[in-house]
Design a protein around this motif. Structure first.
Motif, PDB file in Angstrom:
ATOM      1  N   THR A   1      12.774   0.755  -1.417  1.00  0.00           N
ATOM      2  CA  THR A   1      12.232   1.019  -2.699  1.00  0.00           C
ATOM      3  C   THR A   1      10.821   1.099  -2.613  1.00  0.00           C
ATOM      4  N   THR A   2      10.348  -0.053  -1.768  1.00  0.00           N
ATOM      5  CA  THR A   2       8.930  -0.006  -1.802  1.00  0.00           C
ATOM      6  C   THR A   2       8.290   0.907  -0.725  1.00  0.00           C
ATOM      7  N   ALA A   3       8.866   1.213   0.371  1.00  0.00           N
ATOM      8  CA  ALA A   3       8.432   2.391   1.099  1.00  0.00           C
ATOM      9  C   ALA A   3       8.482   3.632   0.449  1.00  0.00           C
ATOM     10  N   ALA A   4       9.698   4.015  -0.422  1.00  0.00           N
ATOM     11  CA  ALA A   4       9.331   5.213  -1.158  1.00  0.00           C
ATOM     12  C   ALA A   4       8.404   5.165  -2.085  1.00  0.00           C
ATOM     13  N   THR A   5       8.111   4.242  -2.898  1.00  0.00           N
ATOM     14  CA  THR A   5       7.087   4.063  -3.981  1.00  0.00           C
ATOM     15  C   THR A   5       5.772   4.208  -3.343  1.00  0.00           C
ATOM     16  N   LEU A   6       5.582   3.474  -2.109  1.00  0.00           N
ATOM     17  CA  LEU A   6       4.421   3.535  -1.541  1.00  0.00           C
ATOM     18  C   LEU A   6       3.903   5.289  -0.863  1.00  0.00           C
ATOM     19  N   ALA A   7       4.956   5.545  -0.470  1.00  0.00           N
ATOM     20  CA  ALA A   7       4.834   6.989   0.248  1.00  0.00           C
ATOM     21  C   ALA A   7       4.728   8.021  -1.050  1.00  0.00           C
ATOM     22  N   SER A   8       5.359   7.800  -2.072  1.00  0.00           N
ATOM     23  CA  SER A   8       5.133   8.658  -3.373  1.00  0.00           C
ATOM     24  C   SER A   8       3.525   8.514  -3.813  1.00  0.00           C
ATOM     25  N   GLN A   9       3.139   7.276  -3.856  1.00  0.00           N
ATOM     26  CA  GLN A   9       1.892   7.283  -4.336  1.00  0.00           C
ATOM     27  C   GLN A   9       0.659   7.624  -3.427  1.00  0.00           C
TER      28      GLN A   9
ATOM     29  N   ALA B   1      -2.832  12.018  -2.466  1.00  0.00           N
ATOM     30  CA  ALA B   1      -3.583  13.382  -1.751  1.00  0.00           C
ATOM     31  C   ALA B   1      -4.028  14.295  -2.699  1.00  0.00           C
ATOM     32  N   GLN B   2      -2.900  14.392  -3.481  1.00  0.00           N
ATOM     33  CA  GLN B   2      -2.855  15.426  -4.761  1.00  0.00           C
ATOM     34  C   GLN B   2      -4.153  15.350  -5.641  1.00  0.00           C
ATOM     35  N   TYR B   3      -4.505  14.145  -6.151  1.00  0.00           N
ATOM     36  CA  TYR B   3      -5.670  13.675  -6.733  1.00  0.00           C
ATOM     37  C   TYR B   3      -6.745  13.926  -6.010  1.00  0.00           C
ATOM     38  N   HIS B   4      -6.908  13.898  -4.620  1.00  0.00           N
ATOM     39  CA  HIS B   4      -8.271  14.228  -3.917  1.00  0.00           C
ATOM     40  C   HIS B   4      -8.403  15.671  -4.086  1.00  0.00           C
ATOM     41  N   GLU B   5      -7.138  16.363  -3.819  1.00  0.00           N
ATOM     42  CA  GLU B   5      -7.369  18.038  -3.804  1.00  0.00           C
ATOM     43  C   GLU B   5      -8.048  18.258  -5.253  1.00  0.00           C
TER      44      GLU B   5
ATOM     45  N   GLU C   1     -10.003  16.427  -7.255  1.00  0.00           N
ATOM     46  CA  GLU C   1     -11.314  16.223  -7.027  1.00  0.00           C
ATOM     47  C   GLU C   1     -12.085  17.171  -6.299  1.00  0.00           C
ATOM     48  N   ARG C   2     -11.601  17.583  -5.390  1.00  0.00           N
ATOM     49  CA  ARG C   2     -12.114  18.735  -4.396  1.00  0.00           C
ATOM     50  C   ARG C   2     -12.503  19.907  -5.501  1.00  0.00           C
ATOM     51  N   ARG C   3     -11.315  20.431  -6.028  1.00  0.00           N
ATOM     52  CA  ARG C   3     -11.352  21.680  -6.723  1.00  0.00           C
ATOM     53  C   ARG C   3     -12.547  21.325  -7.990  1.00  0.00           C
ATOM     54  N   LEU C   4     -12.560  20.066  -8.780  1.00  0.00           N
ATOM     55  CA  LEU C   4     -13.219  19.662  -9.949  1.00  0.00           C
ATOM     56  C   LEU C   4     -14.763  19.745  -9.442  1.00  0.00           C
ATOM     57  N   GLN C   5     -14.948  19.092  -8.215  1.00  0.00           N
ATOM     58  CA  GLN C   5     -16.443  19.329  -7.657  1.00  0.00           C
ATOM     59  C   GLN C   5     -16.915  20.726  -7.330  1.00  0.00           C
ATOM     60  N   GLN C   6     -16.101  21.620  -7.002  1.00  0.00           N
ATOM     61  CA  GLN C   6     -16.373  22.819  -6.797  1.00  0.00           C
ATOM     62  C   GLN C   6     -16.639  23.612  -7.853  1.00  0.00           C
ATOM     63  N   ASN C   7     -15.947  23.208  -9.037  1.00  0.00           N
ATOM     64  CA  ASN C   7     -16.127  23.637 -10.414  1.00  0.00           C
ATOM     65  C   ASN C   7     -17.424  23.281 -11.137  1.00  0.00           C
ATOM     66  N   LEU C   8     -17.824  22.137 -10.743  1.00  0.00           N
ATOM     67  CA  LEU C   8     -19.043  21.504 -11.273  1.00  0.00           C
ATOM     68  C   LEU C   8     -20.132  22.091 -10.708  1.00  0.00           C
ATOM     69  N   LEU C   9     -20.095  22.320  -9.337  1.00  0.00           N
ATOM     70  CA  LEU C   9     -20.992  23.039  -8.435  1.00  0.00           C
ATOM     71  C   LEU C   9     -21.320  24.544  -8.829  1.00  0.00           C
TER      72      LEU C   9
ATOM     73  N   ALA D   1      -9.187   7.962 -12.057  1.00  0.00           N
ATOM     74  CA  ALA D   1      -7.653   7.809 -11.703  1.00  0.00           C
ATOM     75  C   ALA D   1      -7.345   7.547 -10.083  1.00  0.00           C
ATOM     76  N   ILE D   2      -8.194   8.226  -9.275  1.00  0.00           N
ATOM     77  CA  ILE D   2      -8.139   7.985  -7.992  1.00  0.00           C
ATOM     78  C   ILE D   2      -8.452   6.523  -7.765  1.00  0.00           C
ATOM     79  N   MET D   3      -9.408   5.835  -8.330  1.00  0.00           N
ATOM     80  CA  MET D   3      -9.695   4.374  -7.956  1.00  0.00           C
ATOM     81  C   MET D   3      -8.628   3.486  -8.624  1.00  0.00           C
ATOM     82  N   GLN D   4      -8.096   4.085  -9.610  1.00  0.00           N
ATOM     83  CA  GLN D   4      -7.025   3.206 -10.108  1.00  0.00           C
ATOM     84  C   GLN D   4      -5.736   3.139  -9.271  1.00  0.00           C
ATOM     85  N   LEU D   5      -5.255   4.263  -8.789  1.00  0.00           N
ATOM     86  CA  LEU D   5      -4.136   4.676  -7.739  1.00  0.00           C
ATOM     87  C   LEU D   5      -4.414   3.700  -6.550  1.00  0.00           C
TER      88      LEU D   5
END
Length: 176
Positions: free
Chosen positions: A104-112, A117-121, A123-131, A156-160
């Motif tokens: 359960t712990t491994a699955a939760t950590l892997a899912s998080q 990684a999805q949030y970072h993606e 973020e990258r798109r939002l930075q490009q939109n802002l630029l 959200a990234i910092m909280q996660l």
């Protein structure tokens, strides 16, 4: 290319070792464990550890056939899957309660980690939109809106990341 082949062979050896561990665990467990991993981490839903290792093996064999974003996504997925399997199939005496908690712990950590990684993606798109909004003749409202979306994403990234850090520390304490 030579380095990629070396990594591929190294991953195949890791998968072979995981396969042996999974076979041993499947033989040792009298009660089958349901829901080994989070549904977002593996596409298979089995009560045998070996089935999850076989999925990793199939994905590893598909990796060289892909390119670009598809290859990058599958490589990330493989990394998370292997990480979860290594934690879940760690050698030792198999105690069902400990195994269930570890899985359960491994699955939760892997899912998080996958969500991070999805949030970072995002973020990258939002930075490009802002630029883009800053470089094109855009209204100040549009620029402000892009900045606010980027700020919420970064929050959200910092909280996660904090939740992941706390879980990893908790998992480390439980292993001792």
């Amino acid at each position: 290319m030579l380095q990629a082949d070396f990594r591929q062979e190294r991953l195949k050896k890791i998968v072979e070792a995981l396969k042996k561990q999974a076979q041993q665990i499947d033989q040792q467990l009298s009660e089958r464990i349901e829901h080994w991993f989070d549904v977002h981490l593996f596409s298979c839903d089995s009560n045998k550890a070996l089935d999850y290792v076989l999925e990793v093996e199939r994905n590893l064999n598909r990796l060289p056939q892909l390119s670009g974003n598809a290859q990058h996504y599958l490589a990330q997925q493989l990394s998370l899957q292997i990480e979860a399997l290594v934690v879940a199939l760690r050698p030792g005496v198999i105690d069902k309660k400990q195994t269930d908690k570890r899985l359960t712990t491994a699955a939760t950590l892997a899912s998080q980690h996958q969500r991070l990684a999805q949030y970072h993606e995002y973020e990258r798109r939002l930075q490009q939109n802002l630029l883009d909004a800053q470089q094109l003749p855009s209204s100040p409202q549009q620029i402000l809106h892009c900045q606010q979306r980027l700020n919420r994403c970064q929050q959200a990234i910092m909280q996660l990341e904090e939740r992941i850090r706390q879980q990893e520390e908790g998992a480390e304490v439980n292993r001792r």
